[in-house]
Design an enzyme around this catalytic site. Structure first.
Site, mmCIF file in Angstrom:
data_model
loop_
_atom_site.group_PDB
_atom_site.id
_atom_site.type_symbol
_atom_site.label_atom_id
_atom_site.label_comp_id
_atom_site.label_asym_id
_atom_site.label_seq_id
_atom_site.Cartn_x
_atom_site.Cartn_y
_atom_site.Cartn_z
ATOM 1 N N HIS A 23 0.817 -1.222 0.000
ATOM 2 C CA HIS A 23 0.000 0.000 0.000
ATOM 3 C C HIS A 23 0.855 1.278 0.000
ATOM 4 O O HIS A 23 0.677 2.183 0.816
ATOM 5 C CB HIS A 23 -1.083 -0.011 1.082
ATOM 6 C CG HIS A 23 -0.653 -0.194 2.515
ATOM 7 N ND1 HIS A 23 0.308 0.567 3.115
ATOM 8 C CD2 HIS A 23 -1.093 -1.046 3.471
ATOM 9 C CE1 HIS A 23 0.448 0.207 4.374
ATOM 10 N NE2 HIS A 23 -0.382 -0.783 4.608
ATOM 11 N N HIS A 77 -5.082 -10.073 13.933
ATOM 12 C CA HIS A 77 -5.135 -8.773 13.249
ATOM 13 C C HIS A 77 -5.910 -8.953 11.950
ATOM 14 O O HIS A 77 -5.667 -9.905 11.206
ATOM 15 C CB HIS A 77 -3.683 -8.348 12.977
ATOM 16 C CG HIS A 77 -3.479 -7.065 12.273
ATOM 17 N ND1 HIS A 77 -4.353 -6.003 12.327
ATOM 18 C CD2 HIS A 77 -2.428 -6.632 11.502
ATOM 19 C CE1 HIS A 77 -3.864 -5.006 11.616
ATOM 20 N NE2 HIS A 77 -2.708 -5.365 11.100
ATOM 21 N N GLU A 79 -6.022 -7.064 9.217
ATOM 22 C CA GLU A 79 -5.516 -6.492 7.959
ATOM 23 C C GLU A 79 -5.304 -7.624 6.951
ATOM 24 O O GLU A 79 -4.826 -8.716 7.303
ATOM 25 C CB GLU A 79 -4.221 -5.701 8.195
ATOM 26 C CG GLU A 79 -3.888 -4.836 6.983
ATOM 27 C CD GLU A 79 -2.891 -3.712 7.254
ATOM 28 O OE1 GLU A 79 -2.277 -3.686 8.331
ATOM 29 O OE2 GLU A 79 -2.733 -2.862 6.349
ATOM 30 N N ASP A 81 -3.248 -8.584 4.762
ATOM 31 C CA ASP A 81 -2.009 -9.340 4.534
ATOM 32 C C ASP A 81 -1.928 -10.553 5.465
ATOM 33 O O ASP A 81 -1.146 -11.477 5.199
ATOM 34 C CB ASP A 81 -0.755 -8.463 4.670
ATOM 35 C CG ASP A 81 -0.698 -7.647 5.938
ATOM 36 O OD1 ASP A 81 -1.756 -7.266 6.457
ATOM 37 O OD2 ASP A 81 0.424 -7.379 6.422
ATOM 38 N N HIS A 144 -1.160 -2.053 15.197
ATOM 39 C CA HIS A 144 -1.403 -0.691 14.797
ATOM 40 C C HIS A 144 -2.842 -0.476 14.314
ATOM 41 O O HIS A 144 -3.156 0.591 13.772
ATOM 42 C CB HIS A 144 -0.412 -0.296 13.676
ATOM 43 C CG HIS A 144 -0.618 -1.085 12.385
ATOM 44 N ND1 HIS A 144 -0.913 -0.460 11.200
ATOM 45 C CD2 HIS A 144 -0.613 -2.394 12.127
ATOM 46 C CE1 HIS A 144 -1.044 -1.365 10.246
ATOM 47 N NE2 HIS A 144 -0.872 -2.549 10.781
ATOM 48 N N ASP A 163 2.220 -7.628 13.939
ATOM 49 C CA ASP A 163 3.090 -6.720 13.178
ATOM 50 C C ASP A 163 4.236 -6.159 14.030
ATOM 51 O O ASP A 163 5.257 -5.709 13.469
ATOM 52 C CB ASP A 163 2.280 -5.547 12.619
ATOM 53 C CG ASP A 163 1.463 -5.923 11.390
ATOM 54 O OD1 ASP A 163 1.797 -6.906 10.716
ATOM 55 O OD2 ASP A 163 0.479 -5.220 11.107
ATOM 56 N N HIS A 222 5.772 -10.536 10.146
ATOM 57 C CA HIS A 222 6.612 -10.277 8.961
ATOM 58 C C HIS A 222 8.081 -10.429 9.369
ATOM 59 O O HIS A 222 8.488 -9.969 10.444
ATOM 60 C CB HIS A 222 6.439 -8.846 8.438
ATOM 61 C CG HIS A 222 5.052 -8.487 8.023
ATOM 62 N ND1 HIS A 222 4.479 -8.929 6.860
ATOM 63 C CD2 HIS A 222 4.123 -7.711 8.614
ATOM 64 C CE1 HIS A 222 3.257 -8.434 6.748
ATOM 65 N NE2 HIS A 222 3.011 -7.688 7.805
HETATM 66 FE FE1 FEO Z 1 -1.028 -4.541 9.794
HETATM 67 FE FE2 FEO Z 1 1.008 -6.857 8.484
HETATM 68 O O1 FEO Z 1 -0.608 -6.000 8.726
#
Ligand code: FEO
Length: 393
Positions: A23, A77, A79, A81, A144, A163, A222
């Site tokens: 993004h 989370h 999100e 990903d 976040h 994250d 990640h």
């Molecule tokens: Fe906030 Fe890796 O997604």
């Protein structure tokens, strides 16, 4: 590739070697979407991967246990990903119950058709036994996203930190002590600056809350897993979360015909008269991902823009808009720039710096067309003023 964290705890994620855009964040070293499998009397999958890679995730799970044996899927989370692969996982694992907090349940329902999913809402600090081992859930709001949560494997001392402590870093190595730590720390810094920077207070609250846990491993969603060098990333987070300034000046500029560039070079030269680090950045040639990473730990910042069509240069506007959103704290700065008949570029840049609450070291420094010796001397003096701020950091 070593994917074993400890006895019957496995990495089952996906290494996204080619991804270069997240993004708008330029992921120059790719990324990974980490998912983990805890095999016990009950089996739990911790997080998923991006939707296109769900098949690879399922194959990795199947290499360890039949999909029917997956009892729990933890979603830390929402999100995409990490959640994008959940619909495929929930279809393929017929006996799985999804574990998440109430905010995450709502967020997932707004991303996917979750009506057929078995969902169990877990509360902050709640524990769930897998047999010999126990999962414990901690809400980490705004680290976040509002629903963010981390999961702790109590008996093993493994924190699945979502994250937090992550890096966009594709690698064949899964652990910090196998990896080039210079690269890992650079990517962790870039990740913090571009993803976590506005959330210093929630990060501080989270670190304080989780500080009492025994941590043998910290496994983010990640990048590499921290098992030998967690102290390094923790110390770095304690600086980044308060935007602790280094003795560093950043001068960013966007020029049309070289006049604003000449001013920027004079500002940088003035700053270099003192023993501080100086970074001179042409925003036309530098990605915002890199610029905010440099700005995060600078003490002083100057933004220079020529005037185009009675306004700021669009590329500089984009950079300053990105910086403003990420809210770097505690900087001093000023704006400058060349113009033809109205000093709109430097004036608009100054408004961005005001919005970021940068303490002005002087009023905007504007110059009509090419800078003469007097203007260049004013630029050098302003650069020196920035360096004096940096020296006090
Ligand atoms: Fe906030 Fe890796 O997604």
């Amino acid at each position: 590739m070593n994917t074993v964290l400890t006895d019957n705890v496995f990495w089952v994620g996906y290494i996204d070697w080619p991804v270069r855009d997240f993004h708008g964040y330029k992921t120059v070293r790719g990324s990974t979407y980490n998912a983990y499998l805890v095999v016990d009397e009950k089996t739990a999958l911790i997080d998923a991967v991006k939707a296109p890679y769900a098949a690879e995730l399922l194959a990795q799970i199947q290499a360890r246990v039949p999909l029917e044996k997956v009892d729990y899927v933890v979603c830390n989370h929402a999100e995409p990903d990490h959640s994008g692969g959940l619909p495929a996982v929930m279809r393929a694992c017929p006996n799985a119950t999804l574990l998440c907090n109430a905010k995450c349940k709502d967020a997932l329902a707004r991303h996917f058709d979750t009506r057929g999913w078995k969902i169990q809402v877990v509360a902050d600090t709640e524990k769930l036994s897998l047999g010999r081992r126990t999962l414990q859930f901690f809400d980490t709001p705004m680290v976040h996203w509002p629903e963010s949560m981390v999961t702790y494997l109590v008996e093993e001392g493994i924190l699945f930190s979502m994250d937090a402590f992550g890096q966009h870093y594709a690698s064949g190595f899964r652990f910090d002590d196998e990896s080039d730590m210079c690269e890992v720390m650079q990517e962790a810094k870039t990740y913090y600056a571009n993803i976590v920077l506005p959330y210093g207070r929630p990060v501080a609250a989270t670190l304080a809350r989780l500080g009492g846990l025994t941590l043998k491993m910290v496994a983010p969603s990640h990048g590499v897993i921290w098992r030998s060098h967690f102290g390094r990333i923790l110390a770095a987070y304690q600086e980044w979360m308060v935007c602790k300034p280094a003795r560093k000046v950043v001068v960013a500029y966007c020029s049309m015909w070289g006049s604003t560039r000449a001013m920027a070079e004079a500002v940088a030269a003035g700053a270099q008269a003192l023993p501080v680090e100086v970074k001179l950045i042409n925003v036309d040639a530098t990605h915002d991902t890199q610029i905010v990473t440099e700005v995060m730990d600078c003490a002083a910042f100057a933004a220079g823009s020529a005037t185009l069509n009675m306004g700021i240069m669009p590329r500089m506007a984009a950079t300053l808009t990105y910086l403003r959103g990420l809210k770097p704290q505690g900087k001093a700065g000023f704006a400058f720039g060349s113009h033809g008949w109205a000093a709109k570029g430097s004036e608009e840049a100054a408004r961005y710096l005001d919005a970021m609450q940068m303490k002005p070291v002087r009023e905007p420094l504007a110059c009509r067309f090419a800078p003469d010796a007097e203007v260049l001397e004013a630029c050098r003096a302003a650069g020196r003023a920035l360096a004096e701020v940096a020296q006090r950091a």
